[in-house]
Design an enzyme around this catalytic site. Structure first.
Site, PDB file in Angstrom:
ATOM      1  CB  THR A 152     -20.386  -3.429  -8.604  1.00  9.39           C
ATOM      2  OG1 THR A 152     -21.343  -3.862  -9.003  1.00  9.39           O
ATOM      3  CG2 THR A 152     -18.988  -4.189  -9.085  1.00  9.39           C
ATOM      4  CG  HIS A 162     -16.364  -7.157 -12.748  1.00  7.24           C
ATOM      5  ND1 HIS A 162     -16.714  -6.116 -11.857  1.00  7.24           N
ATOM      6  CD2 HIS A 162     -16.585  -6.575 -13.925  1.00  7.24           C
ATOM      7  CE1 HIS A 162     -17.297  -5.096 -12.464  1.00  7.24           C
ATOM      8  NE2 HIS A 162     -17.332  -5.605 -13.953  1.00  7.24           N
TER       9      HIS A 162
END
Ligand SMILES: Cc1cc2nc3c(=O)[nH]c(=O)nc-3n(C[C@H](O)[C@H](O)[C@H](O)COP(=O)(O)O)c2cc1C
Length: 416
Positions: free
Chosen positions: A186, A300
């Site tokens: 991420t 996200h």
């Protein structure tokens, strides 16, 4: 003039459909949910405000999330008629392995705080449905426990690079040893987004007992009972944090991570590598050049940069430009199986769901996640049949138009 008559008992008998009541309250509750929004409502009733808001909330004014969801609502479908859709095949191949459905479970932190069954509920439900499960670096169940709970299913591990790199890479090592087949790196968290609901709620991990939380707890006793009678929340080596999650992210995460680091991380991992949090075409090209196996177009779930690009809107251009390159996974804003069908039609190879499964989890633990997956599956199958598509490969851009409310004043296609 209507002729009336006295009803006979034998006329009434077929109308009387009293079902035997289901004595299992959880099953009854979940059976009353027909959409993810229904699960959301049940989740909200049953979960204390601070963990519910941590899950449901996004950053700043929450515009990124609202816009991403709106973009899916603004789909126009174009059905093809007279196709044999007696059977639909929703299965696909992603990152070298099978998935029974075109979506998997996204990595989410602190999942046992939302409902005590947490990651194990997510992993076992995913395994039973034949779809991949992603465990977060901030997970509240260990890598080994998840592997054990979902031994025949596909587990993916999500990496946040901490300032303490050795500790991060030790997790990566453990995930590889436990048989996780994919690493999601991420990259959209150089610092934590401003989760204002958490700040306003005075959110701590684990939630603390204050006069406000005690008042809020009264109608949510089951959550507190579960919370107090199960293994205390902890993640990796951190037991307690008395700030908000965003402050925690700022303390732990390394904001210096760059493309060279990504290259280095990818070299350490024996399986597939996916970069999660791509938000511009330029960055999609740059990570494609590094040779990663996949990208996740994602903001996200709106929890980082507010007013970020809508991943679903970026999809057609990125899919065209990266054709033949890394596989394209999409998340943020998915609340309906039709959203997933539209994403696949416009070029996504796969999708991930975050809140859609977490609402199910909060509504009813493992069975709640099963119900969320079942609802999405029904919506995917029905939408495909109504579109005249018997398999995911039959879905094409001709099936979908994106109606866009917000158009750029000056079109800047280089950024998408
Ligand atoms: C409560 C919550 C916690 C999350 N934690 C993480 C995490 O630890 N790591 C990560 O890469 N993404 C995390 N995400 C983002 C999800 O992986 C995913 O990108 C997002 O939820 C997709 O949007 P959706 O919720 O609209 O489906 C989290 C999302 C939520 C809602």
């Amino acid at each position: 003039m209507v002729q009336r008559r006295i009803p006979k008992v034998r006329d009434l008998a077929p109308l009387m459909q009293f079902k035997k009541p289901d004595l299992n309250a959880r099953r009854r509750r979940l059976a009353s949910a027909y959409t993810i929004e229904d699960l959301y409502k049940i989740a909200k009733r049953r979960t204390p405000k601070a963990p519910f808001d941590y899950t449901d909330g996004a950053a700043e004014g929450e515009l990124s999330l609202a816009r991403a969801r709106q973009a899916f609502k603004d789909i126009q479908f174009h059905p093809a008629i007279l196709r044999d859709v007696s059977q639909v095949d929703t299965s696909t191949t992603i990152l070298g392995g099978p998935s029974a459905l075109p979506f998997g479970i996204a990595p989410t932190g602190f999942t046992r705080m939302m409902q005590t069954e947490g990651e194990i509920a997510g992993a076992t439900a995913a395994g039973a449905a034949g779809i991949p499960y992603s465990l977060s670096t901030m997970g509240t169940s260990s890598i080994e426990d998840v592997a054990q709970a979902n031994p025949t299913g596909r587990n993916w591990f999500q990496l946040y690079m901490w300032k303490d790199r050795d500790r991060s890479m030790a997790l990566v090592d453990r995930a590889a040893k436990a048989g996780f087949d994919t690493l999601l790196v991420t990259v959209d968290v150089p610092v934590g987004g401003a989760r204002l609901r958490d700040a306003r709620n005075g959110m701590t991990i684990p939630p603390s007992l204050t006069p406000k939380t005690v008042l809020n707890a009264a109608p949510r006793m089951k959550w507190w009972f579960d919370f107090l009678t199960t293994e205390p929340l902890s993640f990796a080596s951190l037991d307690r944090w008395s700030g908000t999650v965003a402050q925690l992210l700022d303390t732990m995460f390394d904001p210096t991570v760059d493309f060279d680091d990504l290259r280095w991380i990818a070299e350490q991992w024996p399986g597939k590598v996916v970069v999660k949090g791509i938000q511009t075409l330029d960055d999609a090209r740059r990570v494609a050049d590094i040779g990663v196996d996949g990208i996740v177009l994602s903001n996200h779930g709106g929890r980082q940069l507010d007013r970020a690009p809508i991943p679903f809107h970026m999809l057609p251009t990125v899919a065209k430009e990266l054709s033949g390159g890394p596989e394209i996974i999409l998340d943020t804003g998915i609340m309906n199986g039709a959203d997933i069908v539209a994403a696949i039609a416009l070029g996504a190879d796969f999708t991930l769901i975050g809140r859609a499964y977490l609402y199910g989890l909060m509504a009813g633990g493992r069975e709640g996640v099963d119900r969320a997956i079942e609802i999405l599956t029904g919506e995917i199958e029905r939408t495909m049949k109504l579109l005249g598509a018997a398999s995911l490969a039959d879905l094409t851009p001709e099936h979908v138009t994106q109606l866009q409310r917000l158009t750029p004043i000056e079109a800047d296609r280089s950024r998408v």
